[in-house]
Structures are given as C-alpha cells and as structure tokens.
Design a protein around this motif. Structure first.
Motif, short mmCIF file in Angstrom:
data_model
loop_
_atom_site.label_atom_id
_atom_site.label_comp_id
_atom_site.label_asym_id
_atom_site.label_seq_id
_atom_site.Cartn_x
_atom_site.Cartn_y
_atom_site.Cartn_z
N TRP A 96 -7.62 0.30 -0.05
CA TRP A 96 -6.76 0.25 -1.23
C TRP A 96 -6.70 -1.16 -1.80
O TRP A 96 -6.78 -1.36 -3.02
CB TRP A 96 -5.35 0.74 -0.87
N ALA A 97 -6.58 -2.16 -0.91
CA ALA A 97 -6.52 -3.55 -1.37
C ALA A 97 -7.80 -3.94 -2.10
O ALA A 97 -7.76 -4.59 -3.15
CB ALA A 97 -6.29 -4.48 -0.18
N ALA A 98 -8.94 -3.52 -1.55
CA ALA A 98 -10.22 -3.84 -2.19
C ALA A 98 -10.36 -3.14 -3.54
O ALA A 98 -10.84 -3.74 -4.52
CB ALA A 98 -11.38 -3.45 -1.26
N ALA A 99 -9.92 -1.89 -3.61
CA ALA A 99 -10.06 -1.13 -4.85
C ALA A 99 -9.15 -1.63 -5.95
O ALA A 99 -9.50 -1.56 -7.14
CB ALA A 99 -9.78 0.36 -4.57
N THR A 100 -7.98 -2.11 -5.58
CA THR A 100 -7.00 -2.54 -6.59
C THR A 100 -7.02 -4.04 -6.86
O THR A 100 -6.37 -4.53 -7.78
CB THR A 100 -5.58 -2.14 -6.16
N GLY A 101 -7.74 -4.78 -6.00
CA GLY A 101 -7.74 -6.23 -6.14
C GLY A 101 -6.49 -6.89 -5.60
O GLY A 101 -6.17 -8.04 -5.97
N TRP A 102 -5.77 -6.19 -4.72
CA TRP A 102 -4.53 -6.75 -4.18
C TRP A 102 -4.82 -7.99 -3.36
O TRP A 102 -5.77 -8.03 -2.56
CB TRP A 102 -3.83 -5.72 -3.30
N THR A 103 -4.01 -9.00 -3.54
CA THR A 103 -4.06 -10.19 -2.71
C THR A 103 -2.63 -10.59 -2.38
O THR A 103 -1.69 -10.27 -3.13
CB THR A 103 -4.74 -11.38 -3.43
N GLU A 140 -6.81 -1.41 3.75
CA GLU A 140 -7.79 -2.41 3.30
C GLU A 140 -8.63 -1.86 2.16
O GLU A 140 -8.97 -2.61 1.22
CB GLU A 140 -8.68 -2.84 4.46
N TRP A 175 0.83 -1.21 0.00
CA TRP A 175 0.00 0.00 0.00
C TRP A 175 0.87 1.26 0.00
O TRP A 175 0.64 2.19 -0.78
CB TRP A 175 -0.91 -0.03 1.22
#
Length: 396
Positions: free
Chosen positions: A386-393, A384, A340
């Motif tokens: 940012w992760a949801a918006a970018t699809g980060w896993t 979190e 992030w």
C-alpha cells in the motif's frame, strides 16, 4: 508532587470544589486571591496599573477601584492585554513560590479561572473543569452575588465555551446538583485517581491495567491523545522532533483496547535516555523491560529496532509512550501501520476480527501480543505494498 489545574466558568461552583480538595489535603493555590494580593495598596503591581490607566482607577482609600478599571478594560482588547501583562507575571511568580512550599508528596491544585483561555492546560498532570448549566450559573450569580443579569451573560460569553473547556478537561465535574453530590464526586476523584496518581509519579510506577479487553471505538480517543501530546511536548522540549498518536486508537472506527499509544520521535536513543526522569515527573515513568520492538526475521541488524517505552502513571487513563529514533524501522512502521489501516477498510476489518479473537483466547497482554504476531507477519507485505502504491512516506 502532582500538579492539578482547576478551572470553570463564572458561577459554575469552582470554589466549592477547591474547598473540598483543600479539606482532603490538597495545597490549593487560588490565582484570583493572588491577583488581588499583587495589586493591593503599596504594591508595585498597583503602581504600574495606575501608570497605565490613570489615577481614576483608584478608590478614595488608595485601593484599586475594580469597577472603574473594568470599565476601561472590558471590551477593549488592547487595554485588557496591557492589564494582563501587568498582573499575570506577578500571579505566576507568586503561584510558583507557593507551590514550591508544598510537600514533595503533595497534591497542588492551582485554581485558575482563565486556564483554558490562556492555554495553560499542558502545564498540569490533570485538568479538572467544573461546569454547570448556563441558566443555573446566571441564577446563582444574580441571587447570591447580586450581579446584573446582563453583566453576568456578557462575562459568560467572554469566557471559554463549554466545547473549549471539554477539549482541555481530563475530568469534567458537573456541579448542577446539590453541594453534597459535588463533594461526593470530588471525594471519589481524590481517592480513586489523584492519590494513586501522585504516588505513582513519586515512586516511578504505573497502575495495573488488566487484560486485553476490546471495546468499541471511542470518539474521545483523539482528544485524549491531543491532551497527552501537548503535555509531553512541553516536558520533552526540543528533544521531541515530533509526537504522534499511533496504534489502534488512532484509527477511526477500529475497536481496540482502551489504550492511547503515542510515539515520541528523537534524534537518537541517547536523547530518549536523557528524557527518562523528565518524562517520569510529567507522569510517564519508564518501562525498563520494554526496550525493543520485534524485528522482522529478515532484518540483518535487530538493534535498529531498539526503543524506550514509558507508561502513564494516571489510573484514569491508560497510555503508552514509545520513544524511537527518527528513521529507524520501528519508528517508520509505527507510523505506516495505522496510516494503512485508516486507508484500507478491508485491512481494518480483518485486523479488528483478529484482535477480538485474540482477546478471547488470551487473558494477559504479553500472550495477547504474541498471539497477534502471525497476523502481523503476513500483514507487513500488504502494508508495504500500500505504501509503495500510494507513495506514502513517514511525516517529518
């Protein structure tokens, strides 16, 4: 026992460093000397070389005619590989034999000219590279050894580049000055780093690191992390599912404490515990007081945040190793947070400002860590989102 790899290009003056280390008390294992021993007359090594390259590689007295062999090998990759397959295993086995005879509290220095070329750096606690300006090396070899200048330059070109050696080097010794200057640098290395490093490895301790001093981002941090990761992967073997550079020093441009944080992913904490002694011998003793992260207040099972932590025994490089089970909340967050920050300039600037403020307010690391918690509490939702918006896993 501390294992040091010593290397450097032809003419750099590696033998000067090796001699001084031996005078200071190191057990020096000279791979060049061993390479000559394993092909002496009457050895099976010499017999195999003759079988592979013909009788013309023998001198009249039955010894190896090195110029004749070099003519067959130099510039011929297949022949060089064949020669290496004969000599290198014998050198390795003899080096292991000599190392096993060193005292348990000893410092073993393996003098290996092609350490970098053969990818051997991860096998050592530290790698010391001796270097000097190319033109100085050429002058040394043409005057002191009487070598042909064209041959010298060809040999230098065939060896690892300065950039490749820097990638592997924990210690870079410039031998362009006087011998007294080089010996003084070796003495400092011995007393300030090698002796305390060996003691820490043997006793399972680590250096006192001081307070939370924030420094500007260092372009060497990623290289330092790569070196440590390579060593730890070799030590942990198949129990290491992955190893990652995490924490502030993994975020380009971010000012931070000069600490390399690494995460070793394991299947479960039983594997982490099974690695404790192995990692200690590799230079990362366990920190028994640090067994868990701070869980989120809403987490119904704080045990999911358990981990194991080790710290580098090397007084010259502060590094922490966090062992976490794959899929655990702490494991995921350790990967999410720097990802992030690398992507969000505003978040990175905000975090840096907070770190600088906390470092001026608190003189010790625990208080500094506690002081950062309110910022992390509010930053968690941003990371979190940012992760949801970018699809980060998390990478697997």
């Amino acid at each position: 026992m501390l294992q040091i790899g010593l290397t450097g290009g032809i003419g750099a003056g590696k033998s000067t460093v090796a001699r001084r280390l031996a005078e200071l008390g190191a057990t020096v294992v000279d791979s060049d000397k061993i390479a000559r021993e394993v092909v002496e007359p009457g050895t099976d090594g010499l017999a195999e070389i003759v079988a592979a390259f013909g009788g013309e590689v023998l001198a009249e007295d039955g010894s190896l005619n090195r110029p004749a062999l070099a003519a067959k090998v130099f510039g011929h990759d297949e022949n060089r590989a064949r020669l290496n397959s004969i000599v290198h295993p014998r050198v390795r086995d003899r080096a292991v034999e000599l190392t096993s005879k060193a005292p348990a509290d000893g410092i073993v220095v393996q003098d290996i000219p092609l350490l970098v070329e053969n990818g051997m750096a991860p096998a050592f606690h530290l790698v010391v590279v001796v270097d000097a300006d190319v033109e100085l090396r050429v002058r040394r070899l043409t005057t002191s050894r009487g070598m042909d200048e064209k041959d010298v330059r060809a040999r230098i070109a065939a060896q690892a580049s300065a950039e490749q050696r820097r990638e592997a080097a924990d210690v870079w010794l410039d031998n362009s000055g006087t011998e007294d200057e080089t010996r003084a640098a070796v003495d400092e290395l011995w007393h300030e780093r090698l002796l305390p490093f060996e003691r820490n490895v043997r006793e399972g301790t680590y250096p006192e690191r001081g307070g939370p001093k924030i420094v500007e981002y260092d372009e060497e941090w990623p290289r330092d992390a790569r070196q440590l990761i390579a060593r730890l992967k070799l030590a942990a073997g198949d129990k290491a599912l992955r190893l990652d550079h995490i924490g502030s020093t993994s975020v380009p441009g971010l000012a931070a404490k000069d600490v390399i944080d690494l995460q070793l992913t394991v299947a479960g904490l039983d594997d982490a515990d099974a690695l404790a002694e192995t990692l200690g011998r590799a230079g990362f003793p366990v920190l028994p007081a640090f067994t868990r992260d701070t869980p989120k207040a809403t987490d119904p099972d704080p045990e999911h945040w358990r981990k194991r932590t080790h710290s580098s025994a090397d007084p010259g490089r502060w590094a922490n190793l966090h062992l976490r089970a794959v899929g655990s909340p702490g494991w995921r967050y350790a990967l999410l947070f720097p990802a992030w920050l690398r992507a969000d300039d505003a978040a990175r600037a905000d975090y840096e400002a907070m770190k600088r403020e906390m470092a001026t307010r608190f003189a010790d690391i625990p208080s500094y860590g506690d002081g950062k918690e309110p910022w992390f509490a509010q930053a968690d939702a941003r990371a979190e989102a940012w992760a949801a918006a970018t699809g980060w896993t998390p990478p697997l």
